[in-house]
Every structure is written in C-alpha cells, then in structure tokens.
Write a protein that holds these residues in place. Structure first.
Motif, PDB file in Angstrom:
ATOM      1  N   GLU A   1       0.839  -1.195   0.000  1.00 29.82           N
ATOM      2  CA  GLU A   1       0.000   0.000   0.000  1.00 29.82           C
ATOM      3  C   GLU A   1       0.870   1.240   0.000  1.00 29.82           C
ATOM      4  OE1 GLU A   1      -3.676   1.907   2.619  1.00 29.82           O
ATOM      5  OE2 GLU A   1      -2.674   0.070   3.272  1.00 29.82           O
ATOM      6  N   LYS A   2       1.938   1.228   0.749  1.00 33.50           N
ATOM      7  CA  LYS A   2       2.840   2.371   0.764  1.00 33.50           C
ATOM      8  C   LYS A   2       3.477   2.567  -0.615  1.00 33.50           C
ATOM      9  CE  LYS A   2       4.042   2.313   5.661  1.00 33.50           C
ATOM     10  NZ  LYS A   2       5.118   2.107   6.653  1.00 33.50           N
ATOM     11  N   GLN A   3       3.862   1.422  -1.167  1.00 36.48           N
ATOM     12  CA  GLN A   3       4.439   1.524  -2.512  1.00 36.48           C
ATOM     13  C   GLN A   3       3.402   2.056  -3.507  1.00 36.48           C
ATOM     14  OE1 GLN A   3       5.952  -2.318  -3.523  1.00 36.48           O
ATOM     15  NE2 GLN A   3       7.733  -2.182  -2.055  1.00 36.48           N
ATOM     16  N   PHE A   4       2.179   1.607  -3.354  1.00 35.46           N
ATOM     17  CA  PHE A   4       1.124   2.072  -4.255  1.00 35.46           C
ATOM     18  C   PHE A   4       0.881   3.569  -4.065  1.00 35.46           C
ATOM     19  CE2 PHE A   4      -3.373   2.793  -5.239  1.00 35.46           C
ATOM     20  CZ  PHE A   4      -3.401   2.365  -6.542  1.00 35.46           C
ATOM     21  N   GLU A   5       0.863   4.013  -2.809  1.00 33.83           N
ATOM     22  CA  GLU A   5       0.678   5.444  -2.541  1.00 33.83           C
ATOM     23  C   GLU A   5       1.842   6.243  -3.137  1.00 33.83           C
ATOM     24  OE1 GLU A   5       0.280   5.822   1.660  1.00 33.83           O
ATOM     25  OE2 GLU A   5      -1.816   5.137   1.717  1.00 33.83           O
ATOM     26  N   THR A   6       3.018   5.688  -2.995  1.00 31.14           N
ATOM     27  CA  THR A   6       4.185   6.385  -3.555  1.00 31.14           C
ATOM     28  C   THR A   6       4.060   6.474  -5.070  1.00 31.14           C
ATOM     29  OG1 THR A   6       5.559   5.546  -1.748  1.00 31.14           O
ATOM     30  CG2 THR A   6       6.708   6.327  -3.720  1.00 31.14           C
ATOM     31  N   MET A   7       3.659   5.352  -5.644  1.00 31.78           N
ATOM     32  CA  MET A   7       3.477   5.344  -7.082  1.00 31.78           C
ATOM     33  C   MET A   7       2.367   6.311  -7.485  1.00 31.78           C
ATOM     34  SD  MET A   7       3.862   1.310  -7.934  1.00 31.78           S
ATOM     35  CE  MET A   7       3.499   1.541  -9.681  1.00 31.78           C
ATOM     36  N   GLU A   8       1.319   6.386  -6.667  1.00 29.98           N
ATOM     37  CA  GLU A   8       0.201   7.283  -6.979  1.00 29.98           C
ATOM     38  C   GLU A   8       0.661   8.735  -6.901  1.00 29.98           C
ATOM     39  OE1 GLU A   8      -3.107   6.708  -4.399  1.00 29.98           O
ATOM     40  OE2 GLU A   8      -4.495   7.768  -5.713  1.00 29.98           O
ATOM     41  N   LYS A   9       1.456   9.019  -5.878  1.00 31.24           N
ATOM     42  CA  LYS A   9       1.982  10.376  -5.753  1.00 31.24           C
ATOM     43  C   LYS A   9       2.881  10.719  -6.941  1.00 31.24           C
ATOM     44  CE  LYS A   9       1.851  10.687  -0.716  1.00 31.24           C
ATOM     45  NZ  LYS A   9       2.650  10.781   0.509  1.00 31.24           N
ATOM     46  N   LEU A  10       3.709   9.743  -7.300  1.00 29.59           N
ATOM     47  CA  LEU A  10       4.582   9.975  -8.440  1.00 29.59           C
ATOM     48  C   LEU A  10       3.755  10.187  -9.724  1.00 29.59           C
ATOM     49  CD1 LEU A  10       7.397   7.339  -7.759  1.00 29.59           C
ATOM     50  CD2 LEU A  10       7.574   9.828  -7.601  1.00 29.59           C
ATOM     51  N   PHE A  11       2.688   9.411  -9.842  1.00 22.97           N
ATOM     52  CA  PHE A  11       1.835   9.557 -11.026  1.00 22.97           C
ATOM     53  C   PHE A  11       1.153  10.911 -11.026  1.00 22.97           C
ATOM     54  CE2 PHE A  11      -2.196   8.853 -13.228  1.00 22.97           C
ATOM     55  CZ  PHE A  11      -1.708   8.436 -14.441  1.00 22.97           C
ATOM     56  N   ASP A  12       0.673  11.325  -9.851  1.00 24.84           N
ATOM     57  CA  ASP A  12       0.019  12.641  -9.773  1.00 24.84           C
ATOM     58  C   ASP A  12       1.018  13.753 -10.108  1.00 24.84           C
ATOM     59  OD1 ASP A  12      -2.439  11.565  -9.055  1.00 24.84           O
ATOM     60  OD2 ASP A  12      -2.069  11.701  -6.877  1.00 24.84           O
ATOM     61  N   SER A  13       2.199  13.624  -9.593  1.00 18.68           N
ATOM     62  CA  SER A  13       3.196  14.653  -9.892  1.00 18.68           C
ATOM     63  C   SER A  13       3.556  14.640 -11.374  1.00 18.68           C
ATOM     64  CB  SER A  13       4.448  14.426  -9.021  1.00 18.68           C
ATOM     65  OG  SER A  13       5.045  13.208  -9.347  1.00 18.68           O
TER      66      SER A  13
END
Length: 294
Positions: free
Chosen positions: A273-285
């Motif tokens: 989940e943390k990795q997914f959130e990180t990936m989501e943040k990276l995608f949003d950025s």
C-alpha cells in the motif's frame, strides 16, 4: 512171845513210848504256838502303834495336799480375772513399750524366752502358799515323794497357767493388730470400690463416647470414600482436561502460526500500500508536470 519178853523184863511197852514221844512233841508245838501267839500279840500292838502313826501321817499328807489344791484352785480363780492374772504374773503396762513381764521383757520378746521359767520363777504368792503348806505339815511332807511330786505338778500347772496368761495377752495383742489390719483393709477396699465405681462410670461414658465416635468414624469413612470417588472422577477429568489442553495447545500453535502468517501478509499489504501510494503520488506529480508543460 517176843512182845511178852520186854513186859516181863520191866521195860515200858512200845505203844506207851510212842504216845509219850508224841505228847512231848505236841507240848513243844503248844509252847511254840504260845511263843508265836505272844509274838503275834506284840506284833499286833506294834502294828496298831505303826498304823496310828501312819494314819496320822496320812492325815497330815491329806491336809497338806488339800492346802496345795486349795492354793491351786485360788490360783485358777485368780487367773480367770485378767487384771489379777496380770498382777499374779508380774505383768504390767509400761508407757511407750506396752506389756512387760516381771523381768522387764517386752511382749514382742516373750515368745523368744522360755515362758514357764520367765513367768513362774519368781511367783511370790505361789511360793508363800507352798511354804505355808510345807511348814504347817512339815513332818508329813519331809522326805515324802508323793507330796514332792504334787508340789512339782502344782509348779508345772501354775507355770502353764501363767504361760497361758502370756499367750492370751499375746493373742489379744495379735488379734487387735489383725483387727486394725482388717479395718485398714476394709477402708482400702471401700476406697478401691469407690474408685472402681468411678472408673466404671467413666468407662460407661467412654463407651458412649466410643459409640458416638464410631458413628462419626463411619460417617468420616463414608465421606473419605466419597472423596476418593470424587478424586478418582477429578483425576479422570484432569486427564480429559490434559488431553483438551494438549488439543488447545495444538490449536493455539496452529492459530499462532496462522496469525503470524496474517501478520506477515498484513505487513506485506501495508508495504504494498505504501508503494502504491508512492506510485500514486509519483503519477500525480507526473500528471501535474505534463499539465504545466502543455
């Protein structure tokens, strides 16, 4: 023819000679009988004198014996009265010692001494009675064996009576001691009887207590048996509980393994989940950068 010869010669006939000889013999016998008669008369006179003296002697002996027998009777009457018998024997009651005889020998030692000698040797009244009888008829008893024998017999009888007095005193003393022992024994028996009765009451109480205790012991035995049965059941339950506990332990181990697995899965999920959130943040950025560039 021969018989006529002497007659013719002047000699006396044979029959006359024999008759004269026989007459002389008879005269000599008569004289001998006369002398014998004189001797008999003299002997009779002497016998009468001797008989008179002997009769007088016998009378004196009878009087002496009567005197001695009278003394013996009086002695017997005295011996029948206790205090006079004690006085006659010289027995007295000494303070702190008890009865003692004329020689000072105490009652306890009387049996060790010769009783006739110790009691009768100094009998003054008996000696006086015998002395009076002997001196009053001295000619009769002097050298008289029968009277001497009677005197000896009276001495023996007197000694025996005095010895019997001592024996009576000893017997009375022993009887008194035995009565005292019997009284003490009866007191002891009464005391023991009371103790036995008291012990009997206590024994009855103990029997009653034992009966009650026996009932209590029976109840306790029943309770113990029940407790033994209960303990047996509890042991069975404990065995079953041990089996259940072993099963629970096994289940717990399985559950712990399962929980450990779940924890590791959760940690993995959290990490993902943390990795997914990180990936989501990276995608949003990344999207935001693309918008800016356009």
């Amino acid at each position: 023819m021969e018989e006529d010869g002497p007659s013719r010669s002047g000699l006396p006939p044979v029959g006359e000679c024999e008759w004269r000889e026989e007459l002389r013999q008879q005269q000599s016998q008569v004289e001998a009988l006369r002398d014998r008669l004189v001797e008999v008369k003299v002997g009779m006179r002497r016998s009468e004198d001797d008989s008179g003296r002997e009769l007088e002697h016998l009378c004196r002996r009878v009087k002496t014996i009567a005197t001695l027998l009278a003394y013996l009777k009086s002695k017997a009457r005295i011996m029948a009265i206790p205090h006079l018998a004690h006085t006659s024997c010289g027995i007295r009651n000494q303070d702190g010692v008890g009865f003692v005889d004329r020689h000072g020998v105490p009652l306890a030692d009387w049996s060790k001494a010769a009783e006739p000698a110790s009691c009768g040797a100094g009998s003054d009244d008996r000696a006086a009675a015998e002395g009076s009888g002997v001196h009053k008829h001295g000619d009769a008893v002097e050298g008289d064996g029968d009277v001497d024998d009677i005197l000896k017999s009276i001495r023996v009888v007197t000694d025996v009576m005095e010895s019997l007095v001592k024996r009576v005193i000893v017997a009375e003393s022993e009887t008194a001691n035995e009565k005292e022992k019997v009284r003490i024994g009866l007191e002891e028996i009464r005391r023991k009887t009371i103790q036995v009765e008291s012990m009997s009451v206590k024994v009855e109480e103990m029997e009653k207590f034992a009966v009650g205790t026996n009932g209590m012991l029976n109840e306790m035995r029943q309770r113990v048996e029940d407790m033994v049965l209960e303990t047996t059941r509890q042991r069975q339950r404990a065995a079953e509980n041990e089996q259940e506990l072993s099963r629970v332990k096994n289940d717990f181990e399985s559950l712990r393994t399962y929980v450990s697995t779940l924890v590791s899965v959760r940690e993995t999920l959290l990490s993902s989940e943390k990795q997914f959130e990180t990936m989501e943040k990276l995608f949003d950025s990344f999207i935001d950068q693309n918008k800016v560039e356009t």
